[in-house]
Design an enzyme around this catalytic site. Structure first.
Site, PDB file in Angstrom:
ATOM      1  N   ASP A 149     -10.042 -38.637   2.887  1.00 59.16           N
ATOM      2  CA  ASP A 149      -9.876 -38.615   4.458  1.00 59.16           C
ATOM      3  C   ASP A 149     -10.647 -39.020   5.304  1.00 59.16           C
ATOM      4  OD1 ASP A 149     -11.941 -36.764   3.709  1.00 59.16           O
ATOM      5  OD2 ASP A 149     -11.032 -35.043   5.312  1.00 59.16           O
ATOM      6  N   GLU A 204     -24.666 -32.484  -1.738  1.00 64.92           N
ATOM      7  CA  GLU A 204     -25.286 -33.892  -1.655  1.00 64.92           C
ATOM      8  C   GLU A 204     -26.771 -33.556  -1.772  1.00 64.92           C
ATOM      9  OE1 GLU A 204     -23.917 -32.230   0.776  1.00 64.92           O
ATOM     10  OE2 GLU A 204     -22.059 -33.436   1.483  1.00 64.92           O
TER      11      GLU A 204
HETATM   12  C1  UGA Z   1     -17.656 -32.308   3.745  1.00 66.93           C
HETATM   13  C2  UGA Z   1     -18.140 -33.501   3.016  1.00 66.93           C
HETATM   14  O1  UGA Z   1     -17.943 -34.556   3.675  1.00 66.93           O
HETATM   15  C3  UGA Z   1     -17.612 -33.570   1.638  1.00 66.93           C
HETATM   16  O2  UGA Z   1     -17.792 -34.784   0.933  1.00 66.93           O
HETATM   17  C4  UGA Z   1     -17.897 -32.343   0.849  1.00 66.93           C
HETATM   18  O3  UGA Z   1     -17.436 -32.286  -0.376  1.00 66.93           O
HETATM   19  C5  UGA Z   1     -17.362 -31.134   1.713  1.00 66.93           C
HETATM   20  O4  UGA Z   1     -17.975 -31.258   3.179  1.00 66.93           O
HETATM   21  C6  UGA Z   1     -17.968 -29.772   1.238  1.00 66.93           C
HETATM   22  O5  UGA Z   1     -19.044 -29.864   1.040  1.00 66.93           O
HETATM   23  O6  UGA Z   1     -17.154 -28.943   1.040  1.00 66.93           O
HETATM   24  P1  UGA Z   1     -15.175 -31.821   4.383  1.00 66.93           P
HETATM   25  O7  UGA Z   1     -14.664 -32.859   5.396  1.00 66.93           O
HETATM   26  O8  UGA Z   1     -15.472 -30.725   5.046  1.00 66.93           O
HETATM   27  O9  UGA Z   1     -16.426 -32.816   3.814  1.00 66.93           O
HETATM   28  O10 UGA Z   1     -14.354 -31.804   3.113  1.00 66.93           O
HETATM   29  P2  UGA Z   1     -13.009 -32.278   2.561  1.00 66.93           P
HETATM   30  O11 UGA Z   1     -12.661 -33.720   3.073  1.00 66.93           O
HETATM   31  O12 UGA Z   1     -11.953 -31.037   2.804  1.00 66.93           O
HETATM   32  O13 UGA Z   1     -13.053 -32.307   0.907  1.00 66.93           O
HETATM   33  C7  UGA Z   1     -14.061 -33.251   0.295  1.00 66.93           C
HETATM   34  C8  UGA Z   1     -13.432 -34.015  -0.778  1.00 66.93           C
HETATM   35  O14 UGA Z   1     -13.104 -32.924  -1.673  1.00 66.93           O
HETATM   36  C9  UGA Z   1     -12.012 -34.678  -0.342  1.00 66.93           C
HETATM   37  O15 UGA Z   1     -11.957 -36.149  -0.936  1.00 66.93           O
HETATM   38  C10 UGA Z   1     -10.812 -33.932  -0.804  1.00 66.93           C
HETATM   39  O16 UGA Z   1      -9.689 -34.418  -1.246  1.00 66.93           O
HETATM   40  C11 UGA Z   1     -11.701 -33.038  -1.736  1.00 66.93           C
HETATM   41  N1  UGA Z   1     -11.214 -31.483  -1.931  1.00 66.93           N
HETATM   42  C12 UGA Z   1     -11.254 -30.750  -1.223  1.00 66.93           C
HETATM   43  C13 UGA Z   1     -10.925 -31.109  -3.498  1.00 66.93           C
HETATM   44  O17 UGA Z   1     -10.779 -31.969  -4.205  1.00 66.93           O
HETATM   45  N2  UGA Z   1     -10.506 -29.702  -3.610  1.00 66.93           N
HETATM   46  C14 UGA Z   1     -10.336 -29.127  -2.703  1.00 66.93           C
HETATM   47  O18 UGA Z   1      -9.715 -27.946  -2.713  1.00 66.93           O
HETATM   48  C15 UGA Z   1     -10.763 -29.576  -1.331  1.00 66.93           C
HETATM   49 MN    MN Z   2     -13.323 -34.604   4.814  1.00 60.21          MN
END
Ligand code: UGA
Ligand code: MN
Length: 275
Positions: A111, A195
């Protein structure tokens, strides 16, 4: 294009939701403009989804399509270590393929929004590079603080006793740097500390960190997030028009659900004043 330049290993964890297909369409079309890269697209599910397989086939980027579901124990917790399984699978894939050409690893969430200058810049990474990421938290920015060409600190709206208070999109790593101590290459399933845990495992000294994006004065990656929305369930009766096929196309991307009962989508016929 110079085939001797380092390859970019772009790792994208992804999971099924309404916004997934549009977001991956955008990302794939950004990556289409990046030469000499391999896209590791890794799904948080047990089987590769056909709609993403066809997106990958269409996009003309060398890719690896894998799955690495989130471990079951986290499915019930309120906060989830998102994308960690997938990033670990990518790390293992890299470590277990020693024949891979030299290159640079970057975790690109599905995203986020990327300026093409980022990809040009991170290719220079010798060990670990860091750079600003915009639209983060309340301050709008996460970034290393740079003095005399060296990273001397970080800005973030949350430090949380982390040694490396950086976002996933804020750093890149030369894969050679991973191979020094492969046993320490792993991302922990610790919400907020993914991270930090990963970087603590691999970074040997502060001076190994290379500031990029013109000394961390430019923003070439943005932490964008699509607003989550409910799946509308729409009556797919289209009579003899395009609507049935259009809705079924949209359903295949996971953007709508369809049903054959209930009212259909309102149609405004030509030559009528639709209100
Ligand atoms: C922030 C960080 O930018 C992420 O890199 C980190 O993984 C995340 O917090 C975290 O620590 O939880 P954020 O925008 O809050 O990002 O998280 P998302 O964009 O919802 O998820 C990060 C990545 O994991 C995305 O590429 C998403 O597609 C993936 N994801 C999310 C999954 O594979 N499974 C899930 O259940 C949720
Ligand atoms: Mn995100």
């Amino acid at each position: 294009m110079n085939q001797n330049q380092p390859v970019l290993y772009i790792v994208t964890p992804t999971f099924a939701r309404r916004e997934q297909f549009p977001e991956l369409t955008r990302l794939s079309q950004t990556l289409f403009h990046v030469p000499h890269m391999i896209w590791l697209l890794i799904e948080d599910t047990s089987e590769c989804s056909p709609i993403l397989s066809s997106l990958l086939e269409r996009c003309q980027i060398p890719y690896v399509h894998m799955v690495a579901p989130m471990p079951a124990q986290f499915l019930v917790t309120a906060k989830k270590p998102r994308g960690v399984s997938q990033r670990n699978a990518a790390l293992q894939w890299i470590l277990t393929h020693p024949e891979l050409p030299e290159g640079v690893l970057y975790f690109a969430d599905d995203d986020n929004t990327f300026d093409l200058r980022l990809f040009k810049d991170i290719r220079k990474t010798q060990k670990v590079s860091m750079f600003p990421i915009g639209l983060m938290g309340e301050t709008g920015i996460n970034s290393p603080v740079v003095r005399n060409g060296q990273v001397v600190g970080f800005i973030s709206d949350w430090f949380g006793k982390r040694k490396f208070p950086v976002d996933m999109g804020e750093f890149a790593v030369n894969i050679r740097y991973l191979t020094y101590n492969p046993a320490k290459v792993a991302m922990p399933f610790m919400v907020g500390y993914e991270e930090d845990g990963f970087l603590r495992g691999i970074v040997k000294k502060w001076s190994d960190i290379e500031p990029l994006a013109e000394g961390c004065t430019k923003v070439w990656v943005w932490h964008t997030t699509a607003e989550e929305s409910l799946l509308p369930v729409i009556n797919s009766r289209g009579g003899d028009s395009n609507l049935r096929d259009l809705l079924s196309e949209l359903e295949s991307t996971g953007v709508v659900g369809t049903t054959v009962t209930g009212p259909g989508i309102p149609v405004c016929p030509m030559d009528s004043d639709c209100i």
